[in-house]
Design an enzyme around this catalytic site. Structure first.
Site, mmCIF file in Angstrom:
data_model
loop_
_atom_site.group_PDB
_atom_site.id
_atom_site.type_symbol
_atom_site.label_atom_id
_atom_site.label_comp_id
_atom_site.label_asym_id
_atom_site.label_seq_id
_atom_site.Cartn_x
_atom_site.Cartn_y
_atom_site.Cartn_z
ATOM 1 C CG ASP A 1 -6.019 0.148 0.476
ATOM 2 O OD1 ASP A 1 -4.954 -0.416 0.159
ATOM 3 O OD2 ASP A 1 -6.427 0.211 1.656
ATOM 4 C CB ILE B 1 -2.523 -2.432 8.322
ATOM 5 C CG1 ILE B 1 -3.389 -3.673 8.137
ATOM 6 C CG2 ILE B 1 -1.126 -2.668 7.768
ATOM 7 C CD1 ILE B 1 -4.858 -3.445 8.404
ATOM 8 C CB SER C 1 8.978 0.196 10.996
ATOM 9 O OG SER C 1 8.057 1.136 10.507
ATOM 10 C CE LYS D 1 -6.617 -4.534 2.122
ATOM 11 N NZ LYS D 1 -7.011 -3.147 1.788
#
Length: 309
Positions: A168, A14, A36, A90
């Site tokens: 999701d 994403i 990351s 989200k």
């Protein structure tokens, strides 16, 4: 507020497909760092963790948290304790109670907290909200179906506790519905289908009603294969049927196309994030997440055959 120094935390699909291009296209932001453990980005500072970034990295003003919900609350609290503005992918957290903690932290540290719902920024959503505000709604039908292998390849976390399974993507539909429908609604029945080797549902059938007893039915399914995803909302009113297609990008009235626009949802998110920072405000609307929590708590679980990716 121009040239806000931003870090992405969790550089997965994403972040790569949506957040990074949106940041590059917004002159108000400059991607300064990435934190990351399994990815790095050229021409910015890279760190294995948010802790390392905050301890050793360049100065930043804000972070976008694109990590799984189970670890996001601790990361958001850490960033806000260091005075950073925070955008939450989200769902905004793993539980409703966590969100209240984050809301209090943002107020205490004087920073912006933005619980983002990208589908609300789809092209047709604002027009749908305006049109429905002047109509009497009689029924709502939501159909949100896609192939999990295409949209979540190799993402085992989605089947684990906190991963939400089909909710999701389904929460995107609920984020639109809570934005466009003029009257709040609540759950009355939920049927969840859960693979025997998973902890979260692969499909869900939900029934809601609003304060006027208008029926709202939703079908979410991760098993649609061989066709494009079906992301549609139909609203029957006293003045005809409103339809949002393509995740909200296309708005139709009685089958006639009224509006259609490009996929620019994440550009809208960053425009909103910049405005909130400039105004010194937060936006933490949890209504879509509350409907998911109700569905998982009250839904009847039916075991189906094991999922094999």
């Amino acid at each position: 507020m121009d040239n806000l120094r931003l870090a992405i935390v969790g550089y997965g699909k994403i972040a790569r497909d949506q957040h990074h291009p949106a940041i590059q296209g917004d002159a108000r932001f400059r991607l300064t760092a990435v934190a990351s453990p399994n990815a790095s980005v050229p021409d910015v500072a890279n760190f294995e963790s948010l802790e390392a970034l905050l301890d050793q990295g360049p100065e930043i003003d804000a972070v976008s948290l694109c990590t799984p919900a189970g670890v996001r609350t601790a990361q958001a609290r850490l960033a806000m304790a260091h005075g950073k503005h925070v955008m939450l992918e989200k769902p905004p957290a793993a539980t409703l109670a966590e969100i209240e903690t984050l809301r209090e932290d943002a107020e205490r540290h004087g920073v912006t907290l933005f619980a983002s719902w990208h589908s609300r920024h789809a092209h047709g959503v604002a027009g749908a909200k305006r049109w429905l505000s002047e109509r009497q709604i009689r029924r709502v039908d939501i159909e949100w179906k896609e192939d999990v292998r295409v949209w979540h390849p190799g993402q085992a976390w989605i089947w684990q506790p906190g991963g939400m399974g089909v909710f999701d993507p389904g929460i995107n539909a609920l984020s639109i519905a809570t934005a466009i429908l003029p009257t709040p609604f609540h759950l009355v029945d939920a049927q969840l289908q859960v693979p025997g080797n998973c902890q979260t549902p692969i499909a869900a059938s939900l029934d809601f009603v609003d304060g006027e007893n208008v029926p709202i039915h939703a079908e979410f399914d991760f098993r649609q294969q061989g066709t494009p995803p079906t992301w549609e909302i139909h609203v029957d009113t006293d003045a005809g049927r409103l339809t949002l297609e393509a995740g909200g990008r296309r708005l139709l009235i009685d089958g006639e196309l009224l509006e259609e626009g490009p996929d620019a949802e994440y550009a809208g998110l960053y425009e909103r994030f910049a405005a909130l920072i400039a105004e010194g405000r937060s936006d933490v609307d949890i209504s879509p997440f509350r409907h998911v929590a109700d569905s998982l708590m009250l839904g009847y679980r039916h075991t189906v055959e094991d999922f094999v990716e």
